[in-house]
Write an enzyme that holds these catalytic residues in place. Structure first.
Site, PDB file in Angstrom:
ATOM      1  N   HIS A 271       2.683 -11.632  63.230  1.00 49.09           N
ATOM      2  CA  HIS A 271       3.939 -12.134  63.777  1.00 49.09           C
ATOM      3  C   HIS A 271       4.827 -12.662  62.663  1.00 49.09           C
ATOM      4  CE1 HIS A 271       6.842 -13.755  66.534  1.00 49.09           C
ATOM      5  NE2 HIS A 271       6.704 -14.962  66.032  1.00 49.09           N
ATOM      6  N   SER A 272       6.089 -12.248  62.632  1.00 48.07           N
ATOM      7  CA  SER A 272       7.089 -12.714  61.676  1.00 48.07           C
ATOM      8  C   SER A 272       6.595 -12.434  60.249  1.00 48.07           C
ATOM      9  CB  SER A 272       7.398 -14.192  61.924  1.00 48.07           C
ATOM     10  OG  SER A 272       8.610 -14.578  61.330  1.00 48.07           O
ATOM     11  N   MET A 273       6.395 -13.436  59.410  1.00 49.18           N
ATOM     12  CA  MET A 273       5.857 -13.172  58.081  1.00 49.18           C
ATOM     13  C   MET A 273       4.539 -12.406  58.167  1.00 49.18           C
ATOM     14  SD  MET A 273       4.280 -15.723  55.179  1.00 49.18           S
ATOM     15  CE  MET A 273       2.751 -15.830  56.113  1.00 49.18           C
TER      16      MET A 273
ATOM     17  N   SER B 202       5.337  -7.943  64.982  1.00 51.36           N
ATOM     18  CA  SER B 202       5.960  -8.792  65.989  1.00 51.36           C
ATOM     19  C   SER B 202       6.996  -9.707  65.352  1.00 51.36           C
ATOM     20  CB  SER B 202       4.856  -9.630  66.671  1.00 51.36           C
ATOM     21  OG  SER B 202       5.399 -10.665  67.462  1.00 51.36           O
TER      22      SER B 202
END
Length: 259
Positions: A89-91, A117
């Site tokens: 997710h994200s990073m 994500s």
């Protein structure tokens, strides 16, 4: 290896799902996942990154390449001997993506699917501001608006004094990244996003299709940047559905379940 994985994989599970956290977070971001997916034959393996939890004494990386080397050299490569997928997710999406690229270059076993994500496709330039360069007050304000960090933590100056250096390092990993040229991966990609996420649009999520030569899908779920918490039940249902589904024949299949 014990420092890297929050739990040893169940060797009887059909799949291993290695999960990579967002900036500033640790393996505990996925603490609710193992029990929910165990019955479906998925061993959830949250990854502990340097600079947090039981790796707090290690310096956090500020670039993705040394972070990926750290993971592979730290024993993750030896855990890829069973069918597996990755979720970030994200990073964490960026870390998972570059990890698959590294494994591919080394001719290692590839995942059955890459789940990304809450992050813009890696080859796209992000028009948003660079959060890791903000002063403390501005950074805290942006974090509060994004959500994901409890208000009680944001309001505690001692806790945030410990957390901000890690957050800045992780945000630097994300924001200093420039996608090296390379062919699309022979791995199906599924991109998830929040319908109200200010950090990534549906079009930016669909850009992940360019990184797969065997098929990509996009799902928009209710919620903002941390829709992974708001829409967890639907997200986990889709993860299981995608694991059971074979790759698409074309790399631009788009599905939206936003409501």
């Amino acid at each position: 290896m014990g420092d890297l994985l929050a739990a040893r994989p169940d060797r009887k599970a059909r799949w291993r799902l290695f999960c990579f956290p967002h900036a500033g977070a640790g393996a505990s971001a996925y603490r609710a996942w193992p029990e929910r997916l165990r019955a479906a034959g998925v061993a959830v393996c949250p990854i502990r990154l340097p600079g947090r939890e039981n790796r707090f004494g290690e310096p956090a990386h500020r670039a993705v390449e040394p972070l990926v080397r750290d993971l592979l050299d730290g024993g993750l490569a030896e855990e890829l001997d069973r069918p597996y997928a990755l979720f970030g997710h994200s990073m964490g999406a960026l870390v998972a993506f570059e990890l698959v690229r590294a494994v591919h270059r080394l001719s290692g076993p590839l995942p059955v699917r890459l789940f990304v994500s809450g992050r813009i496709a890696p080859q796209l330039a992000d028009p948003r501001g660079r959060m890791h360069e903000l002063d403390d007050a501005e950074l805290l304000d942006r974090l509060a608006r994004l959500g994901g960090i409890p208000q009680v933590v944001l309001a505690d100056p001692d806790l945030m004094a410990l957390q901000l250096p890690l957050l800045r390092a992780d945000l630097a990993v994300n924001e200093n990244y420039r996608c090296p040229p390379g062919p699309p991966l022979p791995v199906p990609i599924t991109a998830f996003g929040g319908a109200r996420d200010p950090k990534v649009t549906g079009a930016e999520l669909r850009g992940w299709a360019a990184q797969s030569s065997v098929g990509a899908r996009t799902h928009l779920l209710p919620g903002g940047h941390f829709f992974v918490q708001e829409s967890m039940n639907e997200l986990l249902r889709l993860v299981m559905s995608e694991l059971l589904d074979p790759p698409d024949s074309a790399p631009t299949t788009i599905r939206s379940v936003a409501r």
